[in-house]
Scaffold this motif. Sequence first.
Motif, short mmCIF file in Angstrom:
data_model
loop_
_atom_site.label_atom_id
_atom_site.label_comp_id
_atom_site.label_asym_id
_atom_site.label_seq_id
_atom_site.Cartn_x
_atom_site.Cartn_y
_atom_site.Cartn_z
N VAL A 25 39.00 40.92 44.88
CA VAL A 25 39.84 41.70 45.80
C VAL A 25 41.04 40.86 46.25
CG1 VAL A 25 39.89 42.76 48.11
CG2 VAL A 25 38.00 43.24 46.56
N ALA A 26 40.81 39.58 46.54
CA ALA A 26 41.91 38.70 46.94
C ALA A 26 42.92 38.55 45.79
CB ALA A 26 41.37 37.33 47.35
N LEU A 27 42.43 38.46 44.56
CA LEU A 27 43.35 38.38 43.42
C LEU A 27 44.16 39.66 43.25
CD1 LEU A 27 41.21 36.53 40.73
CD2 LEU A 27 43.29 35.71 41.85
N PHE A 28 43.53 40.82 43.48
CA PHE A 28 44.26 42.08 43.43
C PHE A 28 45.41 42.07 44.44
CE2 PHE A 28 40.42 44.67 41.78
CZ PHE A 28 40.80 44.43 40.47
N ALA A 29 45.14 41.56 45.63
CA ALA A 29 46.17 41.50 46.68
C ALA A 29 47.30 40.57 46.27
CB ALA A 29 45.55 41.05 47.99
N ILE A 30 46.96 39.44 45.64
CA ILE A 30 47.99 38.49 45.22
C ILE A 30 48.83 39.06 44.09
CG2 ILE A 30 48.36 36.26 44.07
CD1 ILE A 30 45.90 35.24 45.69
N VAL A 31 48.18 39.61 43.08
CA VAL A 31 48.89 40.17 41.93
C VAL A 31 49.73 41.37 42.35
CG1 VAL A 31 48.57 41.34 39.70
CG2 VAL A 31 47.25 39.31 40.24
N GLY A 32 49.26 42.13 43.32
CA GLY A 32 49.99 43.30 43.77
C GLY A 32 51.10 43.01 44.76
N SER A 33 51.24 41.76 45.19
CA SER A 33 52.28 41.43 46.15
C SER A 33 53.66 41.49 45.47
CB SER A 33 52.05 40.05 46.77
OG SER A 33 52.22 39.04 45.80
N PRO A 34 54.67 41.90 46.21
CA PRO A 34 56.01 42.07 45.61
C PRO A 34 56.62 40.76 45.12
CG PRO A 34 56.06 42.55 47.97
CD PRO A 34 54.64 42.29 47.60
N ASN A 35 56.25 39.65 45.74
CA ASN A 35 56.85 38.38 45.36
C ASN A 35 55.74 37.37 45.08
OD1 ASN A 35 58.46 36.19 44.93
ND2 ASN A 35 59.40 36.19 46.95
N LEU A 36 55.46 37.13 43.80
CA LEU A 36 54.37 36.21 43.44
C LEU A 36 54.63 34.78 43.88
CD1 LEU A 36 53.20 37.43 39.91
CD2 LEU A 36 52.02 37.62 42.09
N SER A 37 55.89 34.42 44.13
CA SER A 37 56.16 33.06 44.59
C SER A 37 55.64 32.83 46.00
CB SER A 37 57.66 32.76 44.53
OG SER A 37 58.36 33.63 45.41
N ASP A 38 55.38 33.92 46.75
CA ASP A 38 54.80 33.80 48.09
C ASP A 38 53.28 33.64 48.05
OD1 ASP A 38 57.29 34.06 49.23
OD2 ASP A 38 57.09 36.23 49.55
N LEU A 104 42.33 38.83 54.52
CA LEU A 104 42.42 40.28 54.52
C LEU A 104 41.21 40.85 55.23
CD1 LEU A 104 43.18 40.56 50.71
CD2 LEU A 104 44.84 40.78 52.55
N PRO A 105 41.33 42.05 55.80
CA PRO A 105 40.16 42.66 56.42
C PRO A 105 39.00 42.81 55.43
CG PRO A 105 42.13 43.90 56.97
CD PRO A 105 42.53 42.85 55.97
N GLU A 106 39.33 43.09 54.17
CA GLU A 106 38.28 43.21 53.15
C GLU A 106 37.56 41.88 52.96
OE1 GLU A 106 41.67 43.60 51.96
OE2 GLU A 106 41.73 45.63 52.74
N TYR A 107 38.32 40.80 53.00
CA TYR A 107 37.73 39.48 52.81
C TYR A 107 36.81 39.14 53.98
CZ TYR A 107 37.13 34.74 51.27
OH TYR A 107 36.57 33.57 50.86
N LEU A 108 37.23 39.50 55.19
CA LEU A 108 36.39 39.27 56.37
C LEU A 108 35.10 40.08 56.28
CD1 LEU A 108 39.07 39.23 59.20
CD2 LEU A 108 37.84 37.28 58.23
N PHE A 109 35.20 41.28 55.74
CA PHE A 109 34.03 42.12 55.53
C PHE A 109 33.04 41.42 54.59
CE2 PHE A 109 32.01 45.32 52.73
CZ PHE A 109 31.21 45.97 53.67
N PHE A 110 33.54 40.96 53.44
CA PHE A 110 32.67 40.27 52.49
C PHE A 110 32.13 38.97 53.08
CE2 PHE A 110 34.92 42.79 49.17
CZ PHE A 110 33.80 43.36 48.59
#
Length: 151
Positions: A25-38, A104-110
């Motif tokens: 899920v964290a990787l999905f958030a990173i890959v889906g971010s508009p700027n991968l350099s961030d 992420l809230p999802e990460y806190l859930f897990f």
Amino acid sequence: MHDTKERLSLFWIFALLNYLYADVVALFAIVGSPNLSDAPHLPPWALLSSAVLMEIPIAMIVACRLLPFKANRLANIIAGAILTLINGFLTFVPPLVGARTPALPEYLFFATIETVCTSVIVWQAWTWSAVEAAVSSERIVGNPETELPIG
């Protein structure tokens, strides 16, 4: 499922799957971010540390089934305590002291589920008695004197 070895092994599988899916899920958030350099860039020591931490539940799945009672109990207490403390500290302490976290809230859930699961592992191992272990091994091996069935 009355055998503590089986139960502990199942809890480790459950914890591992939660660790892995939280990372997906964290990787999905990173890959889906508009700027991968961030995106966060982890140094090699952090990646190695992460690999070592993930190897613990992987190894414990097998160790629960193969280790004799005393070693099994001790390994589960130590491994469960290490992962509970590290996961709990990295997830819940920074927000308590006012540090910003990218969690992420999802990460806190897990992370909550993982921490509860490894705490249950420690509790199960802590309360596991040698008498229960002896009865379980007799059930598996079969003892004609006690007339316990094989299997």
